[in-house]
Design an enzyme around this catalytic site. Structure first.
Site, PDB file in Angstrom:
ATOM      1  N   ASP A 119       0.811  -1.215   0.000  1.00 60.62           N
ATOM      2  CA  ASP A 119       0.000   0.000   0.000  1.00 60.62           C
ATOM      3  C   ASP A 119       0.843   1.263   0.000  1.00 60.62           C
ATOM      4  O   ASP A 119       2.068   1.213   0.176  1.00 60.62           O
ATOM      5  CB  ASP A 119      -0.957  -0.010   1.206  1.00 60.62           C
ATOM      6  CG  ASP A 119      -0.291  -0.448   2.510  1.00 60.62           C
ATOM      7  OD1 ASP A 119       0.950  -0.406   2.591  1.00 60.62           O
ATOM      8  OD2 ASP A 119      -1.005  -0.843   3.440  1.00 60.62           O
ATOM      9  N   ASP A 155      -7.583  -2.507  14.326  1.00 58.13           N
ATOM     10  CA  ASP A 155      -8.976  -2.809  13.973  1.00 58.13           C
ATOM     11  C   ASP A 155      -9.096  -4.037  13.066  1.00 58.13           C
ATOM     12  O   ASP A 155     -10.145  -4.300  12.502  1.00 58.13           O
ATOM     13  CB  ASP A 155      -9.623  -1.583  13.287  1.00 58.13           C
ATOM     14  CG  ASP A 155      -8.904  -1.176  11.992  1.00 58.13           C
ATOM     15  OD1 ASP A 155      -7.934  -1.859  11.597  1.00 58.13           O
ATOM     16  OD2 ASP A 155      -9.320  -0.174  11.380  1.00 58.13           O
ATOM     17  N   HIS A 182      -7.316  -4.614  10.258  1.00 60.66           N
ATOM     18  CA  HIS A 182      -7.074  -4.428   8.822  1.00 60.66           C
ATOM     19  C   HIS A 182      -5.774  -5.091   8.369  1.00 60.66           C
ATOM     20  O   HIS A 182      -4.849  -5.278   9.156  1.00 60.66           O
ATOM     21  CB  HIS A 182      -7.126  -2.947   8.421  1.00 60.66           C
ATOM     22  CG  HIS A 182      -5.976  -2.091   8.842  1.00 60.66           C
ATOM     23  ND1 HIS A 182      -6.132  -0.940   9.578  1.00 60.66           N
ATOM     24  CD2 HIS A 182      -4.648  -2.177   8.592  1.00 60.66           C
ATOM     25  CE1 HIS A 182      -4.965  -0.367   9.770  1.00 60.66           C
ATOM     26  NE2 HIS A 182      -4.042  -1.096   9.184  1.00 60.66           N
ATOM     27  N   GLU A 206      -9.666  -1.702   5.434  1.00 55.42           N
ATOM     28  CA  GLU A 206     -10.322  -1.426   6.709  1.00 55.42           C
ATOM     29  C   GLU A 206     -11.565  -2.308   6.872  1.00 55.42           C
ATOM     30  O   GLU A 206     -12.053  -2.892   5.902  1.00 55.42           O
ATOM     31  CB  GLU A 206     -10.728   0.053   6.746  1.00 55.42           C
ATOM     32  CG  GLU A 206      -9.553   1.035   6.687  1.00 55.42           C
ATOM     33  CD  GLU A 206      -8.805   1.170   8.014  1.00 55.42           C
ATOM     34  OE1 GLU A 206      -8.762   0.201   8.792  1.00 55.42           O
ATOM     35  OE2 GLU A 206      -8.251   2.253   8.265  1.00 55.42           O
TER      36      GLU A 206
HETATM   37  C1  GLP Z   1      -0.562   0.356   8.527  1.00 55.67           C
HETATM   38  C2  GLP Z   1      -0.169  -0.481   7.325  1.00 55.67           C
HETATM   39  C3  GLP Z   1      -0.390  -1.942   7.565  1.00 55.67           C
HETATM   40  C4  GLP Z   1       0.208  -2.328   8.901  1.00 55.67           C
HETATM   41  C5  GLP Z   1      -0.475  -1.585  10.016  1.00 55.67           C
HETATM   42  C6  GLP Z   1       0.080  -1.902  11.385  1.00 55.67           C
HETATM   43  O1  GLP Z   1      -1.889   0.694   8.557  1.00 55.67           O
HETATM   44  N1  GLP Z   1      -0.840  -0.101   6.129  1.00 55.67           N
HETATM   45  O2  GLP Z   1       0.174  -2.697   6.512  1.00 55.67           O
HETATM   46  O3  GLP Z   1       0.078  -3.705   9.107  1.00 55.67           O
HETATM   47  O4  GLP Z   1      -0.267  -0.201   9.772  1.00 55.67           O
HETATM   48  O5  GLP Z   1       1.158  -1.079  11.636  1.00 55.67           O
HETATM   49  P1  GLP Z   1       2.238  -1.282  12.764  1.00 55.67           P
HETATM   50  O6  GLP Z   1       3.068  -2.421  12.322  1.00 55.67           O
HETATM   51  O7  GLP Z   1       3.021  -0.013  12.796  1.00 55.67           O
HETATM   52  O8  GLP Z   1       1.488  -1.553  14.014  1.00 55.67           O
END
Ligand code: GLP
Length: 260
Positions: free
Chosen positions: A67, A136, A138, A143
């Protein structure tokens, strides 16, 4: 799903890196799906170490990131392109032309998403897809309520995800509202999926994804339908699982040929 609980995030990241490295060694031209956020940083550090100290060769590897934020270019410090340079690309011998990240600056977003899907197909599909998980539930930036058969497209972040990701920006209001993300259906086509989750803040999402009902309200729960999904956890992220003793038992009794 294979649930792997390790004593620390560091240890789980090393297991994840070994799985990715195995794919890179065994398949010339391996296609790796990459994730961003705080979670995969230690895994990338281990891959960089393997490259430097053990000669892990990325010269044939193709990468596709999950993404990107709409409106952020590669020079923006919070862009995922920038993140990947900092944590992986600048330190291994991956070829520039083999790196793919959704274009946050595309003038025609739907056309750019369609060509991203086409590039994944042309590369032969993703061999191993790394994933984190949002608080959440995702995956990528899919989402809750995302279609479980969705493809790469634009999405609007929830208020919670904007708050969660504000730490990567100078000011909370700088977090974009829109992102481009591989769809849930895109992710599900990867031959193998590795989801990493660390810390108490992820425990509920992990429980819902692994042991809860399959639901678009917890997009990660769709991995229950994937034929080869591994979930790598530290103790804190595993704390709310009801069958954790069984998952540990399975891991401790793996046949030798299945060990990482
Ligand atoms: C973002 C990314 C996800 C990731 C999530 C969790 O939203 N788009 O791919 O898994 O954050 O992030 P973190 O690893 O910083 O908790």
């Amino acid at each position: 799903m294979e649930i792997i609980i390790q004593a620390s995030a560091e240890a789980a990241s090393v297991v994840g890196a070994r799985i990715v490295a195995k794919c890179v060694r065994e398949k010339p031209g391996a296609v790796i799906g990459l994730a961003t956020g705080g979670t995969p940083v230690a895994l990338y550090r281990e891959l960089v170490r393997m490259h430097r100290e053990e000669g892990l060769d990325f010269s044939g590897v193709k990468t596709f990131n999950l993404d990107e934020y709409v409106g952020l270019g590669p020079a923006h410090p919070a862009s995922y392109r920038h993140f990947m340079e900092e944590h992986l690309f600048a330190h291994v011998n991956v070829r520039r032309e083999n790196i793919h990240i959704p274009d946050g600056l595309a003038a025609d977003v739907p056309a750019s998403c369609a060509s991203y899907e086409e590039a994944i197909r042309a590369a032969g599909g993703i061999d191993v897809q790394l994933l984190g998980i949002g608080g959440d539930g995702h995956i990528g930036f899919n989402e809750p309520s995302s279609s479980l058969v969705s493809r790469t497209r634009i999405k609007t972040l929830t208020a919670q995800t904007r708050r969660d990701n504000a730490r990567f920006f100078e000011a909370a209001e700088d977090v974009p509202f829109h992102v481009v993300t591989m769809g849930v259906g895109t992710i599900m086509e990867a031959r193998q999926v590795l989801l990493l989750a660390f810390g108490a803040g992820k425990a509920r999402a992990v429980r819902e994804a692994v042991e809860g009902p399959l639901s678009a309200m917890v997009p990660a729960s769709v991995l229950q339908m994937h034929g080869s999904a591994k979930v790598l956890l530290d103790e804190a992220a595993a704390a709310e699982l009801s069958r954790s003793e069984y998952y540990r038992w399975v891991y401790d009794h793996k046949p030798v040929w299945q060990r990482f």
